[in-house]
Structure formats: structure tokens, C-alpha cells
Design an enzyme around this catalytic site. Structure first.
Site, short mmCIF file in Angstrom:
data_model
loop_
_atom_site.label_atom_id
_atom_site.label_comp_id
_atom_site.label_asym_id
_atom_site.label_seq_id
_atom_site.Cartn_x
_atom_site.Cartn_y
_atom_site.Cartn_z
N THR A 25 48.70 -5.61 -12.40
CA THR A 25 48.76 -4.81 -13.63
C THR A 25 48.16 -3.43 -13.46
O THR A 25 48.25 -2.60 -14.36
CB THR A 25 48.04 -5.52 -14.80
OG1 THR A 25 46.63 -5.58 -14.53
CG2 THR A 25 48.60 -6.92 -15.03
N LYS A 42 33.38 -2.66 -11.13
CA LYS A 42 34.33 -3.35 -12.01
C LYS A 42 35.28 -4.25 -11.20
O LYS A 42 35.91 -5.16 -11.75
CB LYS A 42 35.12 -2.34 -12.83
CG LYS A 42 35.65 -2.87 -14.15
CD LYS A 42 36.13 -1.76 -15.04
CE LYS A 42 36.74 -2.32 -16.33
NZ LYS A 42 37.95 -3.10 -16.11
N HIS A 100 43.57 -12.38 -15.97
CA HIS A 100 45.01 -12.17 -15.89
C HIS A 100 45.69 -13.34 -15.19
O HIS A 100 45.05 -14.13 -14.50
CB HIS A 100 45.33 -10.87 -15.14
CG HIS A 100 44.81 -9.65 -15.83
ND1 HIS A 100 44.79 -8.40 -15.24
CD2 HIS A 100 44.27 -9.48 -17.07
CE1 HIS A 100 44.28 -7.53 -16.09
NE2 HIS A 100 43.95 -8.16 -17.20
N GLN A 116 48.11 -4.26 -21.69
CA GLN A 116 47.80 -3.08 -20.88
C GLN A 116 48.05 -1.78 -21.63
O GLN A 116 47.29 -0.82 -21.53
CB GLN A 116 48.62 -3.11 -19.58
CG GLN A 116 48.27 -4.24 -18.64
CD GLN A 116 46.81 -4.24 -18.22
OE1 GLN A 116 46.23 -3.19 -17.97
NE2 GLN A 116 46.20 -5.41 -18.17
N LYS A 121 45.45 0.46 -23.89
CA LYS A 121 44.52 1.50 -23.41
C LYS A 121 45.00 2.90 -23.78
O LYS A 121 44.21 3.77 -24.13
CB LYS A 121 44.35 1.38 -21.89
CG LYS A 121 43.71 0.08 -21.46
CD LYS A 121 43.73 -0.08 -19.96
CE LYS A 121 43.19 -1.46 -19.54
NZ LYS A 121 43.29 -1.68 -18.08
N HIS A 177 31.96 -8.62 -21.67
CA HIS A 177 32.82 -7.87 -22.59
C HIS A 177 32.31 -7.90 -24.04
O HIS A 177 32.60 -7.00 -24.81
CB HIS A 177 34.25 -8.42 -22.53
CG HIS A 177 35.01 -7.99 -21.31
ND1 HIS A 177 34.39 -7.54 -20.17
CD2 HIS A 177 36.35 -7.94 -21.05
CE1 HIS A 177 35.30 -7.24 -19.27
NE2 HIS A 177 36.49 -7.47 -19.78
N ASP A 235 44.70 -6.22 -9.20
CA ASP A 235 45.87 -7.07 -9.40
C ASP A 235 47.11 -6.23 -9.74
O ASP A 235 47.06 -5.00 -9.80
CB ASP A 235 45.59 -8.15 -10.45
CG ASP A 235 45.63 -7.63 -11.88
OD1 ASP A 235 45.45 -6.41 -12.08
OD2 ASP A 235 45.86 -8.44 -12.80
N HIS A 266 38.24 4.06 -19.27
CA HIS A 266 38.30 2.71 -19.81
C HIS A 266 37.66 2.70 -21.19
O HIS A 266 36.59 3.28 -21.38
CB HIS A 266 37.60 1.72 -18.89
CG HIS A 266 37.85 0.28 -19.24
ND1 HIS A 266 37.14 -0.37 -20.23
CD2 HIS A 266 38.75 -0.62 -18.75
CE1 HIS A 266 37.59 -1.62 -20.33
NE2 HIS A 266 38.56 -1.80 -19.46
#
Length: 419
Positions: free
Chosen positions: A75, A183, A110, A293, A296, A199, A73, A173
Site C-alpha cells: 500500500t 515507523k 494490513h 489509504q 490521508k 495509535h 508493504d 502523516h
């Protein structure tokens, strides 16, 4: 003084750091020159023609079959428009016509895309040629559950396809070990309940950035890829300019692992000592499009900071928090500890990001340069700053000039590894 340029949204911020205080600027282990699109296309073609432990797509697919291509996507920094044309050529070569191909944007939890965003991701030519859908606009179908109990509700189009191709980029990640591989399916093509269960495994032992073996989250993701049946992957490792360094195609496990090893050889950077202050940028847009975002980079920075040290984060966050649940959990908490404890009692997607930030705040202070409102930043127990330089100067003065500073210009990519 050492002048350092850091990305902030689509712009840059320059800071000056005294050389005597600077213990390192963490960069990839190889020098990345500018890569022209012609060379990127050549690398993608090489990977597609020489897949790892797999036949080519043109040998896997059969005439009349339906094909689905999973795409990241908005992001993510994946240059999907550079990956899709070669895949389409392979599918057409196998006898699959354009009308039997669907591009699925893996949305996870998202927000949906605008049509302009979809067009930007795959390129206008491909967008006008191939049907494109957001996974969260498709019907979800239950196909079973993993051995770890994750219920598998996946978007109908990927389930019903005969040929399932996953694309993406490989980077570190913070709980899946690495991005990429299966993923694209989990969480990309899954519904909320499926993603939540997967998750939640991050609360178990063995979860860490850059770790695959013994990581329950990654093990679950890979098993889900097997249950669904991923036909082929095309993953890329990018340089700091978001250009394609190397492509990995073929078997969804073996090609992915080879890509992970390559990434680690470049972006896993050893440090001789931890710093009092770490200044980190996610690397600009879209890595800092929202706080969800940018987290991370903050998580990677924690591996380079001393206990009770300070992290200065540059993240524009033009979309604010980036997740409704993430924001709600942050606003509801009276302390970082409360966020961590709540996640143990009540695991919820979005809340898990808040808890990840809170775990850092239990040991370190976080200052942020951002476009978000001061009152919003204070809700997450950060200190908002107007000037990175002035803030840094203040810390240096308070320490009588003895402070140790480390810079991470691309925090979303670099994993500090202490000796």
C-alpha cells in the site's frame, strides 16, 4: 480556463477550472524533472556510503550475524527494489551471507501479500535470492513496554536479528507527524495490541500532521525503535512520479529528522487564503488503492478548506474500504458525530480512520469520484459523483461565479500551510 490533469488509479482525469476562480494549484516548491534509475541508484549509494551520525552498514555488521531488513508493504509507494540491492551489498561486504538475511514486509494491520506482490516490491532477482516474509506471518515476541505503556509484541525475526535495518519513504502523516524512521517497526513489525495502544495516543494533545516535537505518537514510535535497537535506516523522499529525490541513511533518529526537514522544505506549501472548494487527488495508485489509504489526502486537504466548504476527492479505491474494521465502524454509524464519539469510548484500529474522516465531515462536505458502490459511499456520508467537471460546474453556477477553488494534485504528499 485552466486545464488540470489529476491522477485517478492508474489513469488520469482532466478538469477545466475558470482562471478567475482558481486561487492555486498546490505543487512542490521545486520543479521535479524526470529522474532516471541510474541517478536514483547513485543517490541511494551516496547515502549508504555517507550515513548521518552512523557508521556504514558494512562497519556495523559482523561476519556470521543475522540481518533483517524491514520493507514497506504494497500500500506504500516506497521503491524498495531500488533500496535493497545497495543494502545487500553492504551486508555482504561485512561478511554476512545471503542465507543469514531476511526481508520482512511490515504489514501492521494490513492484509497479507501474494507472492507476486512480494516479488514486485523487491524485484525478482532479490526475491529469488533472499528469504522474504510478511511480518504478520511471523511469531510475535513480547520485549517489554514503552514509557507510555505500549506493550511491545514484535515479529520474532526482527527481534532475533543482530542487525536491524529499516527502510521506507518520508511523507506527512496525519497523526505520527511524518512516516519513515522507526515507523517501520511501529506499526510495521508489531501486532494488533501494540499498534492499538500506540495509535490510541492520537487522542492526546499534540498530535498533528508534520509535527514531531510534543507529538505523543511519534515520541512513542521513536522510543520503541530505541528499545528494540534499530541498527540503521535508509529512507527516501519521492517526487510526484514516485522517483527518488533524495535518500537519507544512518542513525534512525538523526537521519530521519534530516529527511523530514527536507520534505517539509519541498512539500509544506503556504497558502494565502483557504478555499470554498478543494479538489484533491491522492496521486493515483497505490495512494488511492482503497479508502483507508486515500483518507490521508482528505486529511491534508482539510488544512486548505474554509469551514462549511466542500472537498472533492478523486480516489478510485479498487480494493474498496481497505479494512474490515474501518468498514464495520462506518456502516454501524448513523452520523459522523457518532463515529467521533465512539472512538473516544472505544478506541479500535480501523475505527480511528473512520473517526478521522468523520471529524472532517463535521465541518465540510465531501464529494468523491470513485469506483466504489454508491450505497457504500453513502454509508460514510460522502456524495458520490460521476463527473468531477460537471460537479464543479454546478458549484460554480450556484455561487454566481464567485467561488474560490484550490487544487491539490498530490494530496498524499502536500501539506497546505495557511498564513
Amino acid at each position: 480556463m485552466k486545464n488540470i490533469e489529476l491522477k485517478y488509479g492508474k489513469n488520469t482525469i482532466n478538469i477545466n477550472v475558470p482562471k478567475k476562480n482558481l486561487i492555486g494549484i498546490l505543487k512542490p516548491k521545486i520543479s521535479h524533472q524526470n529522474i532516471c534509475e541510474k541517478l536514483e541508484a547513485k543517490e541511494v549509494a551516496r547515502a549508504l556510503m555517507n550515513p548521518i551520525e552512523s557508521p556504514r552498514i558494512s562497519e556495523i555488521a559482523k561476519p556470521g550475524e543475522k540481518a533483517a531488513i524491514m520493507v514497506s508493504d504494497i500500500t506504500r509507494p516506497v521503491p524498495s527494489r531500488k533500496l535493497i540491492p545497495g543494502i545487500l551489498d553492504e551486508l555482504n561486504k561485512a561478511g554476512i551471507e545471503d542465507r543469514d538475511i531476511t526481508i520482512i514486509f511490515g504489514m501492521g494491520i494490513h492484509r497479507s501479500h501474494t507472492l507476486d506482490e512480494q516479488k514486485k516490491l523487491v524485484g525478482e532477482k532479490v526475491f529469488n535470492r533472499i528469504k522474504c516474509i510478511d511480518s504478520n506471518k511471523d511469531e510475535y515476541i513480547f520485549i517489554g513496554q514503552s514509557s507510555k505503556g505500549t506493550p511491545l509484541y514484535l515479529c520474532k525475526t526482527i527481534v532475533e536479528a543482530d542487525v536491524r535495518i529499516c527502510t521506507g519513504n518520508i511523507e506527512y502523516h496525519y497523526f505520527a507527524g511524518f512516516s519513515g524512521g522507526a515507523k517501520a517497526i511501529m506499526p510495521g513489525a508489531a501486532n494488533y495490541e501494540s499498534i492499538k495502544h500506540n495509535h490510541k495516543l492520537q487522542l492526546q494533545p499534540g498530535v498533528a500532521t508534520g509535527k514531531i516535537i510534543g507529538n505523543p505518537v511519534r515520541e512513542d514510535i521513536d522510543e520503541i525503535g530505541e528499545i528494540l535497537g534499530i541498527s540503521f535506516i535508509l529512507n527516501v523522499v519521492l517526487n510526484e512520479k514516485k522517483q527518488i529525490l533524495k535518500a537519507f541513511a544512518g542513525d534512525y533518529i538523526k537521519a530521519h529528522r534530516e529527511g523530514c526537514r527536507y520534505l517539509d522544505s519541498i512539500y509544506g506549501v503556504e497558502i494565502e487564503e483557504k478555499a470554498d472548494i478543494v479538489i484533491v487527488s491522492p496521486g493515483g495508485y497505490p495512494k488511492d488503492v482503497n479508502l483507508y489509504q486515500a483518507q490521508k489526502s482528505l486529511d491534508n486537504a482539510k488544512y486548505a478548506i474554509k469551514e462549511n466548504g466542500t472537498i472533492i476527492l478523486l480516489a478510485e479505491c479498487i480494493e474498496g474500504f481497505g479494512s474490515k474494521t474501518f468498514e464495520e465502524w462506518i456502516r454501524a454509524a448513523d452520523s459522523p458525530k457518532e463515529l467521533v464519539e465512539r472512538l473516544k469510548r472505544e478506541f479500535k484500529l480501523g475505527g480511528h480512520k473512520g473517526a478521522a474522516i468523520a471529524r472532517i465531515l463535521l465541518n465540510n462536505g465531501v464529494y468523491i469520484k470513485t469506483s466504489m458502490k454508491k450505497e457504500d459511499i453513502e454509508e460514510i456520508f460522502f456524495e458520490i459523483i460521476d463527473s468531477v467537471q460537471e460537479t464543479l460546474n454546478g458549484f460554480i453556477e450556484k455561487s454566481d461565479g464567485n467561488i474560490k477553488i484550490l487544487i491539490i494534485p498530490y494530496g498524499g504528499s502536500i501539506l497546505p500551510k495557511a498564513y
